[in-house]
Design a protein around this motif. Structure first.
Motif, PDB file in Angstrom:
ATOM      1  N   GLU A   1      -3.645 -50.390 -10.744  1.00  0.00           N
ATOM      2  CA  GLU A   1      -5.082 -50.406 -11.015  1.00  0.00           C
ATOM      3  C   GLU A   1      -5.744 -51.609 -10.330  1.00  0.00           C
ATOM      4  N   THR A   2      -7.056 -51.461 -10.055  1.00  0.00           N
ATOM      5  CA  THR A   2      -7.875 -52.542  -9.526  1.00  0.00           C
ATOM      6  C   THR A   2      -8.987 -52.802 -10.526  1.00  0.00           C
TER       7      THR A   2
ATOM      8  N   PRO B   1     -12.474 -54.152 -12.041  1.00  0.00           N
ATOM      9  CA  PRO B   1     -13.801 -54.460 -11.491  1.00  0.00           C
ATOM     10  C   PRO B   1     -14.126 -55.937 -11.704  1.00  0.00           C
TER      11      PRO B   1
ATOM     12  N   THR C   1     -17.756 -56.330  -7.754  1.00  0.00           N
ATOM     13  CA  THR C   1     -16.971 -55.306  -7.049  1.00  0.00           C
ATOM     14  C   THR C   1     -16.513 -54.236  -8.043  1.00  0.00           C
ATOM     15  N   GLU C   2     -16.370 -52.994  -7.520  1.00  0.00           N
ATOM     16  CA  GLU C   2     -15.900 -51.898  -8.358  1.00  0.00           C
ATOM     17  C   GLU C   2     -14.385 -51.960  -8.538  1.00  0.00           C
ATOM     18  N   GLY C   3     -13.903 -51.278  -9.557  1.00  0.00           N
ATOM     19  CA  GLY C   3     -12.475 -51.208  -9.790  1.00  0.00           C
ATOM     20  C   GLY C   3     -12.000 -49.769  -9.780  1.00  0.00           C
ATOM     21  N   ASN C   4     -10.684 -49.570  -9.855  1.00  0.00           N
ATOM     22  CA  ASN C   4     -10.074 -48.249  -9.922  1.00  0.00           C
ATOM     23  C   ASN C   4      -9.031 -48.281 -11.046  1.00  0.00           C
TER      24      ASN C   4
ATOM     25  N   TYR D   1      -7.057 -41.262 -12.349  1.00  0.00           N
ATOM     26  CA  TYR D   1      -7.744 -42.513 -12.013  1.00  0.00           C
ATOM     27  C   TYR D   1      -9.239 -42.240 -11.811  1.00  0.00           C
ATOM     28  N   GLU D   2     -10.069 -43.250 -12.158  1.00  0.00           N
ATOM     29  CA  GLU D   2     -11.504 -43.157 -11.921  1.00  0.00           C
ATOM     30  C   GLU D   2     -12.047 -44.522 -11.508  1.00  0.00           C
ATOM     31  N   THR D   3     -13.153 -44.516 -10.761  1.00  0.00           N
ATOM     32  CA  THR D   3     -13.815 -45.747 -10.336  1.00  0.00           C
ATOM     33  C   THR D   3     -14.486 -46.398 -11.543  1.00  0.00           C
TER      34      THR D   3
ATOM     35  N   ASP E   1     -17.170 -49.440 -12.751  1.00  0.00           N
ATOM     36  CA  ASP E   1     -18.195 -50.409 -12.373  1.00  0.00           C
ATOM     37  C   ASP E   1     -18.018 -51.698 -13.156  1.00  0.00           C
TER      38      ASP E   1
ATOM     39  N   THR F   1     -23.415 -55.761 -12.846  1.00  0.00           N
ATOM     40  CA  THR F   1     -23.480 -55.382 -11.425  1.00  0.00           C
ATOM     41  C   THR F   1     -24.351 -56.373 -10.651  1.00  0.00           C
TER      42      THR F   1
END
Length: 798
Positions: free
Chosen positions: A442-443, A445, A463-466, A493-495, A497, A501
Motif C-alpha cells: 500500500e501507499t 496518502p 499526495t494520493e495513496g493506494n 485496492y482503491e485510490t 485522498d 488536500t
C-alpha cells in the motif's frame, strides 16, 4: 283401610293360603280348634275345588291371610287373652257351624302393634253348612296307616310377594318396630354422649390429642409439661447446623447464629384448646396435627446467613454456544439459570429449620437455545469454517493468510430467538490479522502542509495513496468461511485522498499573523522544558471550528520524553517536579490566542501572582489536571501555531486571516492580603521565599470587527490571587556535649535564656536573605463564588 269396612285389617288374597301339616288329634282348645277348623277347611277346599254354592263368590272374595307353614306343634293349653297383647278374641257361638280363619296381623307403617291398644276383633267368615262339612279337618291317621296322598304342590308366590317381599312376613328391618329401632339408636347415642363427655372431662386442661410441634408429640400433656418437653428437645436444635439446599447448591446454617430463637408462649398458643366438635375429637385418634414453631428472628443476621449459603445459587442462564479452541469448534451445552428470592428464602428457613433439612425456593430461568439448534449450527457453520486457511493475494503476488486456528476471532454465535444460533462475522478482526501482511503493497496518502518558508506561510501539496479496500475485499467473508475448498481471493485496492488536500490547505486563508505574544525571565531548567513543549506544538493546525488542547497535543511530559525537573507550586508554596515551567509556554500561548480573537474554552490562573506574567491574563497547566484550550471561531479560515524559543524567552504567533481587533484593559489591584510565614526544615525540599501580598484584579477584553470597528464582545474577568507565603528553611544548632563549657552559668550559647523561660525554642538560622515581616494572619481565603477563579488542585505548574 278402604275396602275393609272401616277396619284396620290389611288386605290379603286367596293366594296367601298355604297347605299345612295335619294337626294332632288331641282335643284343642276353643281358640286352637277354630284355628284347626280353618286350616282343615282350607285343605278341603284345595282338594275339592268343584264344590261351590251360592255363597262361593262371597267367600272367595273375602279377605284371607295365609298362614306360614310350620312343623306340627304339640297340644298346648289355651292361653287366656291379656289386654293389649294383640291376641284375637273368641268368636261368639252360633247355631250354624262356622269355619274360622284367623288373620295374622303384620306390623306395618300404617298399623304398628301397640301393647297398650285394646284387643281387636278378628274378622270371621261364615261358611254354609255344606261347605263347612266339606272343609272340616279329617282325623289324623294312625302312625301305622298309610299317609294320605299329598295335596297339590304349593304355588310359588309372585316376585316380591313372599317372605322378604312387601306383602309377606320376612326378617328384614322393615319387620322391626320403629320404637325398637329408636330405642336402640337412642341407647347408642346415649353411650356416645357419655363417652364424649367422659373424654372431654378427662382431657380438660391438656393439649389436644394428636398435636405435634416440629414432630414432637405433646398431645395429652399439660401446657407446662408440653413446654418442658419442647424446651428439652427443641432447645438443642437452635445450636445444631441445619442443612440448606438452594437449587443445585447446598450449605449449613446454625439457627442461633442466624438470629433465630423460639417464642415458647406463641408456639404453645398455636395448640389451642380442646376441640368441642365430636368428629374432630374422633379424628384425633387416627392422625396427628402439626402446628409448627413460632420463631423469633433478627432479620439482618438471618439475611446475612442466607446470603452466605445461597450466594452461588443465583446464576444467570448459560445459553448454548460454540467457541473455538485452537481452531476446533467446541459446543457449549445450554444450562438454565436460577434466581433466588432472599426474602422468601429467609421466611422459609425461619419456618422450617426445626424440622431439619430446609429446601429454599428457587426460580429456574430457561435458556432459548435448544440442543438441536446447537448441533445444527455446529455441523453446518462452525465445522466448515475451520476446514482450511483463508488466503488474500495482494499486489506483486504478496499473500496474506487468515489461519484456521484464528477463525474464532472472526466468527462467533448468538441466539436467534428460535432455538438456534446465528453466526456473527467480525471483519475488523480479520483486517487486524490480514492488513499488516499487505501493508508493504500500500501507499499512504500524504496531507498537504502549511510551512513557514522565509517567514511566510506556504502550502506543500499533498499526495494520493493506494490502499486495500478491506470492506470490499471481505464482503464475501460468510461465503468464504462456508466453503471448505478454494478459499483464496484477490485484494481490492482503491485510490485514497489525503485528509487535507492541496486545494483545502490553500483555502484555509493562513497568510498573516493574527495574534502574537512573548515572555521571558525563566531559569535554565524551565527553559529546557518550555522549548521542548514549544517544538511539539510548532506547526499545529487548528481548522475552522476545531478546539486546540495543550495537554492533548503534547501528550505526556515526563523524563522519558526529555523533560527535566523544574519549578512548580505545591500546596500553595514553591516546589519542583519533572516537566515544571510549562506554565510559561501556556501563558504565552493563551495571550497569543487572546489577541487573535480565539474563543476561550479552558484556562486557569495561578493560585498566586507571578510577576513575569500579566495580571489576570495568564495560565497554569498540569498534566492530567489543568489544561489550556481554545477554539477557532471561524467557519472558513484556519489557524497555524508558530513557536520561537531562545535561551531567555519564548514567542508564540498565530497565523490565519485577521478578522478582529482585540483590546485588553487591566483594572486596578484591590483587596490586598498579607502573607503568612511557613517554617520548614532546611533541605532539598524546602525552597525559601520572601513572600508577596495577595490581591484582586480584573481584565476586560473588547473585541471589534477589523473592517468596521463594530464591537463584537466586551467581557470582564475577575481574578483573586492568594498571598505568596514567606517560606523559611531552618535547621537547629547542634546540641553541645556534656564536656563543652557554657557561658553565663553553664547554659550553651544560643540556648534558652532565663528570661525566655523553660521550653523556649532554640535559636534558629534562616537560609534565606531578606524576609517579609511575620504575621499571625491566616492564609487568605479562596475566591468567593462570585469570582471566576475555579478551585485549584494541590499542585500546579509554575
Amino acid at each position: 283401610m278402604s275396602g275393609n269396612n272401616g277396619t284396620n285389617e290389611p288386605e290379603a288374597t286367596h293366594d296367601d293360603v298355604l297347605p299345612t301339616e295335619p294337626q294332632s288329634q288331641a282335643a284343642p282348645s276353643a281358640d286352637t280348634a277354630a284355628e284347626g277348623d280353618a286350616v282343615a277347611g282350607q285343605e278341603a277346599a284345595a282338594a275339592t275345588p268343584e264344590v261351590r254354592d251360592s255363597d262361593e263368590s262371597e267367600a272367595a272374595t273375602a279377605p284371607v291371610r295365609r298362614a306360614v307353614p310350620t312343623e306340627p306343634a304339640a297340644p298346648t293349653e289355651p292361653a287366656a287373652p291379656t289386654e293389649g297383647d294383640g291376641s284375637p278374641e273368641k268368636a261368639p257361638e252360633t247355631d250354624t257351624p262356622t269355619a274360622v280363619i284367623p288373620v295374622v296381623k303384620v306390623p306395618s307403617e300404617q298399623n304398628p302393634p301397640a301393647s297398650d291398644a285394646p284387643t281387636e276383633q278378628v274378622p270371621q267368615i261364615t261358611v254354609p253348612p255344606a261347605q263347612a262339612a266339606t272343609t272340616a279337618m279329617p282325623p289324623a291317621s294312625p302312625p301305622s296307616a298309610t299317609p294320605p296322598p299329598a295335596g297339590p304342590p304349593p304355588v310359588a308366590p309372585p316376585p316380591g310377594d313372599g317372605p322378604g317381599g312387601p306383602s309377606g312376613p320376612d326378617k328384614s328391618w322393615s319387620n322391626i318396630p320403629k320404637r325398637t329401632i329408636a330405642l336402640v339408636l337412642g341407647g347408642v347415642a346415649a353411650v356416645l354422649v357419655v363417652l364424649y363427655a367422659a373424654d372431654l372431662a378427662m382431657s380438660s386442661g391438656e393439649v389436644p390429642r394428636g398435636v405435634t410441634i416440629a414432630g414432637i408429640e405433646i398431645g395429652g400433656e399439660s401446657r407446662g409439661d408440653a413446654e418442658a418437653i419442647l424446651r428439652e428437645e427443641l432447645g438443642p436444635r437452635l445450636d445444631t447446623p441445619v442443612a440448606v439446599i438452594a437449587g443445585d447448591t447446598s450449605g449449613e446454617i446454625v439457627p442461633s447464629e442466624a438470629g433465630l430463637g423460639i417464642d415458647w408462649d406463641a408456639t404453645l398458643d398455636r395448640v389451642g384448646s380442646q376441640p368441642l366438635n365430636p368428629f374432630s375429637r374422633l379424628a384425633s385418634f387416627f392422625g396427628n396435627d402439626e402446628v409448627g414453631v413460632v420463631s423469633t428472628r433478627d432479620d439482618a443476621a438471618l439475611a446475612a446467613s442466607i446470603d452466605l449459603v445461597t450466594a452461588a445459587a443465583a446464576h444467570e442462564p448459560r445459553e448454548g454456544n460454540i467457541v473455538f479452541e485452537d481452531g476446533v469448534p467446541v459446543p457449549v451445552t445450554p444450562q438454565p439459570g436460577q434466581r433466588l428470592d432472599a426474602e422468601a428464602a429467609s421466611d422459609v428457613f425461619a419456618e422450617r429449620w426445626p424440622f431439619g433439612d430446609v429446601s429454599l425456593p428457587v426460580e429456574s430461568v430457561e435458556v432459548t437455545v435448544t440442543r438441536e439448534g446447537l448441533d445444527r449450527a455446529l455441523a453446518e457453520i462452525a465445522v466448515p469454517a475451520v476446514a482450511s486457511d483463508l488466503v488474500i493475494t495482494g499486489h506483486d503476488g504478496t499473500v496474506a493468510t487468515l489461519p484456521r486456528q484464528d477463525i474464532g476471532a472472526v466468527l462467533s454465535f448468538a441466539p436467534d430467538g428460535s432455538g438456534g444460533l446465528d453466526p456473527q462475522y467480525h471483519p475488523e478482526a480479520a483486517i487486524g490479522i490480514l492488513a499488516p501482511q499487505l501493508a508493504a503493497t500500500e501507499t499512504e496518502p500524504k496531507d498537504a502542509q502549511i510551512v513557514l518558508d522565509g517567514g511566510r506561510p506556504s502550502v506543500v501539496p499533498g499526495t494520493e495513496g493506494n490502499l486495500v479496500d478491506w470492506e470490499k475485499t471481505l464482503e464475501s467473508l460468510p461465503q468464504l468461511l462456508a466453503t471448505e475448498d478454494g478459499r483464496s481471493i484477490e485484494a481490492v485496492y482503491e485510490t485514497a485522498d489525503p485528509e487535507l488536500t492541496t486545494e483545502a490547505a490553500e483555502e484555509l486563508g493562513i497568510n498573516e499573523v493574527i495574534g502574537e505574544f512573548s515572555s521571558g525571565g525563566f531559569e535554565y531548567a524551565s527553559g529546557v522544558n518550555i522549548r521542548l513543549a514549544a517544538s511539539e506544538i510548532n506547526g499545529a493546525l487548528v481548522k475552522p471550528g476545531e478546539t486546540f488542547s495543550l495537554n492533548g497535543y503534547t501528550g505526556p511530559r515526563g523524563a522519558a520524553q526529555g523533560y527535566v525537573e523544574s519549578g512548580i507550586i505545591e500546596a500553595g508554596r514553591p516546589g519542583k517536579a519533572v516537566g515544571g515551567g510549562i506554565s510559561q509556554l501556556a501563558t504565552t500561548l493563551y495571550n497569543a490566542s487572546y489577541f487573535a480573537g480565539m474563543e476561550d474554552v479552558d484556562h486557569t490562573e495561578h493560585s498566586y501572582y507571578i510577576s513575569r506574567y500579566p495580571a489576570a491574563r495568564e495560565a497554569t497547566v498540569y498534566e492530567g489536571a489543568i489544561d489550556l484550550a481554545f477554539r477557532n471561531p471561524s467557519e472558513t479560515t484556519g489557524v497555524l501555531i508558530q513557536t520561537i524559543g531562545t535561551d531567555s524567552d519564548i514567542t508564540v504567533r498565530l497565523w490565519g486571516t485577521k478578522t478582529v481587533d482585540v483590546q485588553s484593559i487591566t483594572g486596578d489591584r484591590t483587596n490586598y492580603t498579607s502573607p503568612n510565614t511557613i517554617t520548614l526544615p532546611a533541605g532539598g525540599s524546602c525552597i525559601p521565599s520572601s513572600g508577596a501580598q495577595g490581591f484582586t484584579v480584573t481584565d476586560t477584553r473588547i473585541v471589534t470587527d477589523v473592517n468596521t470597528g463594530a464591537q463584537i464582545s466586551n467581557k470582564t474577568r475577575t481574578v483573586r490571587y492568594d498571598p505568596v507565603p514567606v517560606v523559611k528553611c531552618v535547621s537547629p544548632e547542634p546540641e553541645p556535649s556534656d564536656d563543652e563549657p557554657t557561658a553565663g552559668g553553664g547554659r550553651p550559647e544560643g540556648g534558652t535564656s532565663p528570661e525566655s523561660g523553660d521550653g523556649a525554642a532554640p535559636a534558629q538560622t534562616e537560609s534565606e536573605a531578606p524576609a517579609a515581616p511575620e504575621t499571625e494572619e491566616p492564609a487568605a481565603a479562596r475566591p468567593s463564588p462570585g469570582d471566576f477563579v475555579p478551585d485549584f488542585p494541590g499542585v500546579e505548574d509554575e
